[in-house]
Scaffold this active site. Structure first.
Site, PDB file in Angstrom:
ATOM      1  N   SER A  10      80.009  56.979 -34.779  1.00  0.00           N
ATOM      2  CA  SER A  10      80.210  58.262 -34.828  1.00  0.00           C
ATOM      3  C   SER A  10      80.448  59.320 -33.843  1.00  0.00           C
ATOM      4  CB  SER A  10      78.780  59.055 -35.638  1.00  0.00           C
ATOM      5  OG  SER A  10      78.711  58.488 -36.988  1.00  0.00           O
TER       6      SER A  10
ATOM      7  N   TYR B 249      78.818  65.005 -35.883  1.00  0.00           N
ATOM      8  CA  TYR B 249      77.960  65.025 -37.173  1.00  0.00           C
ATOM      9  C   TYR B 249      78.221  66.636 -37.552  1.00  0.00           C
ATOM     10  CZ  TYR B 249      74.910  61.100 -36.110  1.00  0.00           C
ATOM     11  OH  TYR B 249      74.382  59.780 -35.758  1.00  0.00           O
TER      12      TYR B 249
ATOM     13  N   HIS C 188      76.694  54.981 -30.695  1.00  0.00           N
ATOM     14  CA  HIS C 188      75.952  53.822 -31.377  1.00  0.00           C
ATOM     15  C   HIS C 188      76.702  53.463 -32.416  1.00  0.00           C
ATOM     16  CE1 HIS C 188      74.474  57.040 -33.852  1.00  0.00           C
ATOM     17  NE2 HIS C 188      74.275  56.311 -34.739  1.00  0.00           N
TER      18      HIS C 188
ATOM     19  N   THR D 192      75.333  51.733 -36.141  1.00  0.00           N
ATOM     20  CA  THR D 192      74.328  51.534 -36.930  1.00  0.00           C
ATOM     21  C   THR D 192      74.601  50.066 -37.619  1.00  0.00           C
ATOM     22  OG1 THR D 192      73.836  53.888 -37.718  1.00  0.00           O
ATOM     23  CG2 THR D 192      72.915  52.251 -39.094  1.00  0.00           C
TER      24      THR D 192
ATOM     25  N   HIS E 289      80.846  51.516 -37.781  1.00  0.00           N
ATOM     26  CA  HIS E 289      81.736  52.471 -37.309  1.00  0.00           C
ATOM     27  C   HIS E 289      80.844  53.175 -36.244  1.00  0.00           C
ATOM     28  CE1 HIS E 289      78.702  54.532 -40.398  1.00  0.00           C
ATOM     29  NE2 HIS E 289      78.701  55.589 -39.279  1.00  0.00           N
TER      30      HIS E 289
END
Length: 204
Positions: A135, A138, A45, A47, A133
């Site tokens: 990702s 994480y 995704h 954001t 961006h």
């Protein structure tokens, strides 16, 4: 912001780029970091904005999302630029996205969802604070240049084209350098990561 939701832009459902990014996030990239016993999983995704107060959704998340005013002349175009390593947990490894191909949608959404219709405040945020961006990981760990180069090779094998990465220049018409359109997801990011969930979605 405590108690805040987020809006994500995701690739068109079932698209090949969605499948490629999902595989990179879930299996290929974590293989480089055996010290991560169980890295967090998440949907590929971008954001669009966070900071959406939970109380704004009191009449129902889907109703709220459907009611957001959007006036797009063309669908958003997500264009991958470079592979970046960052310090924050949620931006440890990201595909940076070219902002000028994606300006209208996050600006309109920020104005309606966070700034209470203040277009000037939304445009200032988009110009100065917004860093789009996608990702890929994480984590709290160090990623050196050697590991970054290994992951660039993974992206190349997956036919993910990055326009700002030296050897990847000239591949603008090859592979997958982003996506057009997609879906907007409203995500309960006020919860702990393990309990994040999609609570509404809207096609573009």
């Amino acid at each position: 912001m405590p108690g805040a939701a987020s809006l994500w832009l995701v690739p068109p459902k079932g698209s090949h780029v969605e499948k490629l990014l999902s595989k990179l996030i879930a299996t290929i990239i974590p293989q480089h970091f055996p010290e991560l016993k169980s890295p967090p999983g998440f949907l590929p995704h971008l954001t669009l904005t966070s900071d959406i107060p939970e109380e704004a959704l009191s009449n129902g998340p889907q109703s709220w999302l459907d009611g957001l005013p959007l006036a797009l002349d063309v669908p958003p175009y997500v264009t991958f630029g470079s592979l970046d390593v960052g310090e924050p947990f949620f931006r440890k490894l990201t595909l940076q996205v070219r902002k000028h191909h994606l300006y209208d949608l996050p600006t309109q959404i920020r104005a309606a969802a966070v700034e209470r219709g203040d277009a000037v405040a939304a445009e200032l945020w988009a110009a100065e604070d917004y860093t789009p961006h996608v990702s890929l990981l994480y984590a709290d760990l160090n990623i050196g240049e050697g590991k970054r180069q290994d992951i660039l090779q993974d992206l190349d094998k997956a036919e993910i084209s990055l326009r700002d990465e030296g050897a990847f220049q000239g591949k603008e018409n090859e592979g997958y350098n982003g996506w057009i359109g997609g879906r907007i997801l409203l995500v309960s990011t006020w919860k702990v990561l393990e309990k994040w969930a999609v609570i509404a979605e809207r096609d573009l």
